[in-house]
Structure formats: C-alpha cells, structure tokens
Design a protein around this motif. Structure first.
Motif, PDB file in Angstrom:
ATOM      1  N   UNK A  24      10.363   9.265 -10.079  1.00 42.90           N
ATOM      2  CA  UNK A  24      11.810   9.846 -10.015  1.00 42.90           C
ATOM      3  C   UNK A  24      12.118  11.276  -9.982  1.00 42.90           C
ATOM      4  N   UNK A  25      11.251  12.301 -10.515  1.00 44.43           N
ATOM      5  CA  UNK A  25      11.580  13.557 -10.445  1.00 44.43           C
ATOM      6  C   UNK A  25      11.648  14.211  -9.037  1.00 44.43           C
ATOM      7  N   UNK A  26      10.405  13.552  -8.319  1.00 48.27           N
ATOM      8  CA  UNK A  26      10.223  13.776  -6.887  1.00 48.27           C
ATOM      9  C   UNK A  26      11.400  13.413  -5.975  1.00 48.27           C
ATOM     10  N   UNK A  27      11.944  12.069  -6.147  1.00 49.45           N
ATOM     11  CA  UNK A  27      13.101  11.399  -5.498  1.00 49.45           C
ATOM     12  C   UNK A  27      14.217  12.265  -5.847  1.00 49.45           C
ATOM     13  N   UNK A  28      14.512  12.657  -7.027  1.00 51.83           N
ATOM     14  CA  UNK A  28      15.742  13.490  -7.421  1.00 51.83           C
ATOM     15  C   UNK A  28      15.792  14.844  -6.759  1.00 51.83           C
ATOM     16  N   UNK A  29      14.521  15.512  -6.709  1.00 54.38           N
ATOM     17  CA  UNK A  29      14.509  16.759  -5.886  1.00 54.38           C
ATOM     18  C   UNK A  29      14.476  16.578  -4.611  1.00 54.38           C
ATOM     19  N   UNK A  30      13.941  15.962  -3.942  1.00 53.95           N
ATOM     20  CA  UNK A  30      14.193  15.676  -2.501  1.00 53.95           C
ATOM     21  C   UNK A  30      14.171  14.359  -2.070  1.00 53.95           C
ATOM     22  N   UNK A  31      15.093  13.449  -2.130  1.00 57.47           N
ATOM     23  CA  UNK A  31      15.339  11.852  -1.865  1.00 57.47           C
ATOM     24  C   UNK A  31      15.085  11.618  -0.358  1.00 57.47           C
ATOM     25  N   UNK A  32      14.837  12.561   0.733  1.00 57.45           N
ATOM     26  CA  UNK A  32      14.643  12.438   2.167  1.00 57.45           C
ATOM     27  C   UNK A  32      12.975  12.491   2.222  1.00 57.45           C
ATOM     28  N   UNK A  33      12.272  12.722   1.086  1.00 56.96           N
ATOM     29  CA  UNK A  33      10.758  12.698   1.342  1.00 56.96           C
ATOM     30  C   UNK A  33      10.198  11.278   1.897  1.00 56.96           C
ATOM     31  N   UNK A  34       9.423  11.304   2.821  1.00 55.61           N
ATOM     32  CA  UNK A  34       8.673  10.127   3.136  1.00 55.61           C
ATOM     33  C   UNK A  34       7.835   9.676   2.141  1.00 55.61           C
ATOM     34  N   UNK A  35       7.263   8.574   2.149  1.00 54.32           N
ATOM     35  CA  UNK A  35       6.627   8.050   0.935  1.00 54.32           C
ATOM     36  C   UNK A  35       5.366   8.414   0.952  1.00 54.32           C
ATOM     37  N   UNK A  62      20.355  15.378 -11.226  1.00 51.06           N
ATOM     38  CA  UNK A  62      19.033  15.166 -11.836  1.00 51.06           C
ATOM     39  C   UNK A  62      19.324  14.844 -13.176  1.00 51.06           C
ATOM     40  N   UNK A  63      18.196  14.330 -13.578  1.00 43.60           N
ATOM     41  CA  UNK A  63      18.160  13.847 -15.231  1.00 43.60           C
ATOM     42  C   UNK A  63      16.791  14.672 -15.952  1.00 43.60           C
TER      43      UNK A  63
END
Length: 152
Positions: A11-22, A149-150
C-alpha cells in the motif's frame, strides 16, 4: 480485514507511485510479482483499495480560484438536505460536497477560472440552491499539505 506488514508495504508503494507496474511494485515492496498481485486483489475485494485514478491539476488547466462554501440549511423543510444536495451536484464548478453534523450542514468546494467567473457562479448557481439559511465563504490562499497518503 487484517492488514499485515506485507500489505502495508504494498500500500505504501501504491500511494507513493500509483503508476508502478506490478513487477516494479513487487520489487519495491520486497515480494514476488505473484504475491503482490494476489495481495492487491485481496485488498481490492475487501474494499481497502477502491480503485486507481488520474489526478488532474485543475489549476494547470486555468482554474485559478478555489472557494470553500459552508452552508447551514433551513431544516424546517423535510427534504431540505436531499433537494440541496441534488441541486449542488448539478453545478459543474462544484468539485467536492461534504456533509457534517453541527452548525455547518454542508460544505461545497467550488473552483472558477477567475474572480469574475466565481462571482457569476456564486450569483447564478450557488445562491439559487434551495433551502439555504446561511453561507460562509472561505477563499483558498494556499495549500500547505495535500496528500492522499496514510501513516502505514
């Protein structure tokens, strides 16, 4: 749903950069791509992740004015909230609607291209909303913190 340390890292990575590939997301979270995918699916099914969307800076598109309007409604009418909210949803310049318990009933966040446009929106669209007992206007001067972010 119980969220563990692995979920929090994802979740931290998704919030930091939502466009990241899997694959990149998995690497940054310290898990395999399959684990990241399964965890994201589980978090989405549980409603923790509600979706991904583009964040468009409306200021960059020429909308220079933002005003927060706080309304107290005339609650002597039994459908005051419903009718006010339905009408407010129809104002294109209203970008956010929130309801509250307390002295303020509803807050609308309104944007405009400039002060002339805001005056037009206020006079022609806002003041015509039903069941208004009182309005307080707060003109945005600057945004100090704006984050989704949370503390994960």
């Amino acid at each position: 749903m119980q969220v563990d340390d692995t979920d929090r890292r994802i979740l931290r990575q998704l919030l930091a950069e939502p466009s990241l590939g899997s694959a990149e997301l998995a690497e940054r979270a310290g898990v395999t791509a399959a684990t990241a995918w399964r965890r994201i699916e589980k978090l989405a099914q549980a409603g923790v992740i509600r979706g991904q969307h583009a964040v468009i800076d409306w200021r960059a598109l020429g909308w220079a004015v933002e005003v927060s309007l706080r309304f107290t409604l005339d609650k002597t009418h039994p459908r005051a909230f419903d009718e006010f909210l339905a009408a407010a949803r129809g104002v294109p310049e209203v970008i956010e609607i929130q309801t509250f318990l307390g002295r303020v009933d509803v807050r609308l966040n309104v944007i405009a291209r400039d002060m002339g446009h805001y005056q037009e929106v206020y006079r022609d669209r806002i003041l015509t909303l039903p069941h208004i007992a009182d309005i307080e206007s707060l003109m945005l001067v600057s945004t100090i913190k704006d984050t989704g972010s949370l503390p994960l």
